[in-house]
Design a protein around this motif. Structure first.
Motif, mmCIF file in Angstrom:
data_model
loop_
_atom_site.group_PDB
_atom_site.id
_atom_site.type_symbol
_atom_site.label_atom_id
_atom_site.label_comp_id
_atom_site.label_asym_id
_atom_site.label_seq_id
_atom_site.Cartn_x
_atom_site.Cartn_y
_atom_site.Cartn_z
ATOM 1 N N ARG A 69 0.857 -1.277 0.053
ATOM 2 C CA ARG A 69 0.031 -0.037 0.182
ATOM 3 C C ARG A 69 0.825 1.365 -0.119
ATOM 4 N N ILE A 70 2.140 1.358 0.631
ATOM 5 C CA ILE A 70 2.898 2.382 0.624
ATOM 6 C C ILE A 70 3.510 2.774 -0.722
ATOM 7 N N VAL A 71 3.391 1.842 -1.520
ATOM 8 C CA VAL A 71 4.014 2.005 -2.906
ATOM 9 C C VAL A 71 3.077 3.308 -3.847
ATOM 10 N N PRO A 72 1.859 3.077 -3.974
ATOM 11 C CA PRO A 72 1.105 3.839 -4.667
ATOM 12 C C PRO A 72 0.796 5.101 -3.875
ATOM 13 N N VAL A 73 0.708 5.004 -2.519
ATOM 14 C CA VAL A 73 0.392 6.120 -1.546
ATOM 15 C C VAL A 73 1.710 7.094 -1.709
ATOM 16 N N GLY A 74 3.126 6.395 -1.502
ATOM 17 C CA GLY A 74 4.074 7.180 -1.763
ATOM 18 C C GLY A 74 4.434 8.056 -3.071
ATOM 19 N N ILE A 75 3.969 7.076 -4.024
ATOM 20 C CA ILE A 75 4.091 7.810 -5.450
ATOM 21 C C ILE A 75 3.341 9.169 -5.472
ATOM 22 N N VAL A 76 1.969 8.905 -5.161
ATOM 23 C CA VAL A 76 0.913 10.108 -5.036
ATOM 24 C C VAL A 76 1.477 10.926 -4.229
ATOM 25 N N ALA A 77 1.813 10.757 -2.980
ATOM 26 C CA ALA A 77 2.485 11.877 -2.011
ATOM 27 C C ALA A 77 3.423 12.829 -2.472
ATOM 28 N N ILE A 78 4.425 12.156 -3.092
ATOM 29 C CA ILE A 78 5.727 12.828 -3.683
ATOM 30 C C ILE A 78 5.277 13.435 -4.958
ATOM 31 N N ALA A 79 4.497 12.989 -5.693
ATOM 32 C CA ALA A 79 4.148 13.714 -6.897
ATOM 33 C C ALA A 79 3.128 14.497 -6.847
ATOM 34 N N ALA A 80 2.282 14.571 -5.893
ATOM 35 C CA ALA A 80 1.278 15.625 -5.426
ATOM 36 C C ALA A 80 2.075 16.807 -4.894
ATOM 37 N N SER A 81 2.876 16.564 -3.911
ATOM 38 C CA SER A 81 3.783 17.667 -3.273
ATOM 39 C C SER A 81 4.572 18.391 -4.149
ATOM 40 N N TYR A 82 5.225 17.651 -5.245
ATOM 41 C CA TYR A 82 5.990 18.575 -6.021
ATOM 42 C C TYR A 82 4.963 19.415 -7.339
ATOM 43 N N LEU A 83 4.108 18.687 -7.755
ATOM 44 C CA LEU A 83 3.115 19.200 -8.753
ATOM 45 C C LEU A 83 2.442 20.488 -8.048
ATOM 46 N N LEU A 84 1.710 20.142 -7.002
ATOM 47 C CA LEU A 84 0.830 21.191 -6.554
ATOM 48 C C LEU A 84 1.734 22.513 -6.211
ATOM 49 N N SER A 85 2.860 22.375 -5.573
ATOM 50 C CA SER A 85 3.879 23.537 -5.195
ATOM 51 C C SER A 85 4.299 24.115 -6.320
ATOM 52 N N VAL A 86 4.563 23.524 -7.670
ATOM 53 C CA VAL A 86 5.017 24.190 -8.734
ATOM 54 C C VAL A 86 3.672 24.741 -9.398
ATOM 55 N N VAL A 87 2.464 24.499 -9.409
ATOM 56 C CA VAL A 87 1.261 25.100 -9.780
ATOM 57 C C VAL A 87 1.165 26.609 -8.933
ATOM 58 N N ILE A 88 1.329 26.460 -7.688
ATOM 59 C CA ILE A 88 1.152 27.553 -6.804
ATOM 60 C C ILE A 88 2.314 28.365 -7.181
ATOM 61 N N ALA A 89 3.355 28.055 -7.353
ATOM 62 C CA ALA A 89 4.709 29.014 -7.604
ATOM 63 C C ALA A 89 4.505 29.535 -8.908
ATOM 64 N N GLU A 90 3.892 28.870 -9.816
ATOM 65 C CA GLU A 90 3.594 29.664 -11.237
ATOM 66 C C GLU A 90 2.683 30.709 -11.063
ATOM 67 N N PHE A 91 1.507 30.456 -10.185
ATOM 68 C CA PHE A 91 0.543 31.461 -10.047
ATOM 69 C C PHE A 91 1.176 32.777 -9.339
ATOM 70 N N ALA A 92 1.942 32.358 -8.459
ATOM 71 C CA ALA A 92 2.765 33.499 -7.589
ATOM 72 C C ALA A 92 3.425 34.491 -8.356
ATOM 73 N N LEU A 93 4.326 33.343 -9.259
ATOM 74 C CA LEU A 93 5.490 34.356 -10.202
ATOM 75 C C LEU A 93 4.641 35.149 -11.149
ATOM 76 N N GLY A 94 3.393 34.720 -11.623
ATOM 77 C CA GLY A 94 2.753 35.541 -12.645
ATOM 78 C C GLY A 94 2.019 36.757 -11.736
ATOM 79 N N LEU A 95 1.960 36.766 -10.417
ATOM 80 C CA LEU A 95 1.270 37.974 -9.560
ATOM 81 C C LEU A 95 2.396 38.916 -9.370
ATOM 82 N N TRP A 96 3.694 38.157 -8.723
ATOM 83 C CA TRP A 96 4.501 39.261 -8.163
ATOM 84 C C TRP A 96 5.875 39.102 -8.914
ATOM 85 N N GLY A 97 6.107 38.232 -9.859
ATOM 86 C CA GLY A 97 7.435 38.029 -10.520
ATOM 87 C C GLY A 97 8.358 37.365 -9.538
#
Length: 441
Positions: free
Chosen positions: A413-441
């Protein structure tokens, strides 16, 4: 019926107390094994296993976990359960030593928090909610039980052990979840982030600096792998990508501990209760060896403190290629911080947790406004953080046997959970950083 139960409870004998001290010959077996395995693991050093374009790095801490786990888990002549609980007490103190060493990286970087732009600060939200929003529901769906909380409140790097151990105890399902996620992340995390970052960068949708910010996940190996993958797609921004990724990684390390204590863990616990309120998931059934005659194991601070000091100095000396007075002095400072913090918690009668006191005091005395910050930095920086992690994981391995049935119940069970946890952590932070860079540079 209730009266009979009360009478039975009153007549039941109280659990025997088994007290281990430095005068206990049996306890010296644990000390010797811990020192031997931790020193051997550090001496072996890291090993890289190439996997296509990426690679898996096995750090010394994994060798320590493996050596200790094999001994405590084998059935021919396993380490006694009483000794596993005793080494668990040493593990609890080593976790505080790890946090104490980590606190000395917070103080010097307080100014960085003030200088960091909104994009760098806001993307940290992605690391917090990425795991809880996606990985936690998946773990509930896979029926991981309360281990879900420990495995998904963060991507579970070193400080997570102390957070969960302090809140739930080192024999809890939540702790087993942290351990499972830590092992998965240590073995596969860097390779996984490298692949995800490379694929995401090749799409040409996100700003390279947003991708670099996402790589700062609080893990040096994951950060390096992610930043290198982004830089390979955008070589013209190589220096900027590496600098931004390193800064984001420091910010995650500094903010992550406080966010984990006050937001991450409580939020994961509430989300777990909300998602399981109808099904009431319990911890997966497990079979474990009970301590003989229901004995209650007692190992005092006067015993665990010198053990952690001695083992820590030994492993740090091997990591640095020789023993020096600065290593001894650094460990004395770290040990003193732990001892003072525990005394403060005792005087406050439990109003503060040792984890929070250690972080606060360590950050204060190592901050730029502290008159002794320079002297302390010279001493403490001679103690490699990963060498303490090697001692921690070795102790975890020696106490692993009693937890193996529960870890087996988590298993795949830790394999799919671990993959989703790491992937979600990376991708969501990238999306938020993208919007923040668009607003403030």
């Amino acid at each position: 019926m209730s009266e009979n139960l009360d009478e039975t409870a009153k007549s039941a004998p109280a659990p025997a107390r088994v007290r281990f001290t430095l005068a206990s010959r049996k306890f010296w077996l644990v000390i010797g094994l811990l020192a031997l395995f931790a020193a051997t693991a550090q001496f072996i050093g890291p090993a890289k296993i190439p996997v296509g374009a990426a690679s898996i790095t096995l750090l010394p801490m994994m060798w320590g976990l493996l050596l200790g786990g094999v001994l405590s888990g084998q059935r021919i002549r396993p380490l006694g359960t009483d000794l596993q609980h005793a080494v668990g007490a040493v593990l609890s103190l080593l976790l505080l030593v790890l946090v104490a060493r980590f606190s000395f990286t917070i103080g010097p970087n307080i100014g960085l928090l003030l200088q960091a732009g909104p994009a760098l600060l806001l993307q940290e939200v992605g690391h917090l909610f990425g795991t809880i929003v996606l990985a936690l529901p998946l773990a509930v769906l896979l029926r991981m039980g309360p281990a879900t909380i420990g495995a998904t409140f963060s991507i579970d790097r070193e400080p997570a052990f102390s957070m969960v151990s302090t809140r739930y105890g080192s024999n809890s399902p939540q702790y087993q979840g942290v351990l499972s996620m830590y092992i998965f992340g240590s073995v596969f995390g860097a390779a996984l982030v490298s692949v995800i970052a490379s694929l995401t960068a090749s799409l040409g949708v996100f700003d390279p600096l947003a991708l670099a910010m996402g790589s700062g996940m609080g893990s040096s190996s994951m950060m390096a792998a992610g930043a290198a993958s982004v830089a390979s797609v955008h070589p013209e921004l190589n220096d900027q990508i590496l600098a931004v990724a390193a800064t984001a990684n420091v910010l995650t390390g500094v903010l992550g501990v406080y966010v984990g204590i006050f937001i991450g863990l409580p939020l994961a616990e509430r989300a777990y209760r909300l998602l399981t309120r109808r099904t009431r998931q319990e911890a997966p059934p497990q079979r474990s060896l009970a301590v003989k005659a229901g004995a209650h194991i007692v190992v005092t601070l006067h015993t665990t403190l010198p053990v952690s000091f001695g083992v820590g100095v030994l492993v740090a000396a091997i990591a640095e290629g020789g023993l020096s007075w600065s290593i001894i002095g650094g460990y004395l400072v770290i040990t003193a911080l732990v001892g003072i913090s525990l005394a403060v918690c005792r005087l406050a009668r439990g109003k503060f947790t040792p984890l929070l006191v250690i972080l606060t005091l360590g950050a204060a005395v190592s901050s730029p406004v502290s008159p002794i910050a320079g002297v302390l930095a010279d001493l403490v920086n001679s103690v490699e953080l990963l060498s303490i992690t090697t001692a921690v994981l070795t102790a975890a391995g020696l106490s692993l046997g009693k937890d193996l049935p529960a870890l087996r119940s988590i298993s795949w069970r830790i394999v799919p959970v671990g993959i989703v946890a790491i992937a979600a952590s990376y991708l969501l932070s990238v999306v938020i950083a993208e919007f923040a860079l668009g607003l403030w540079g």
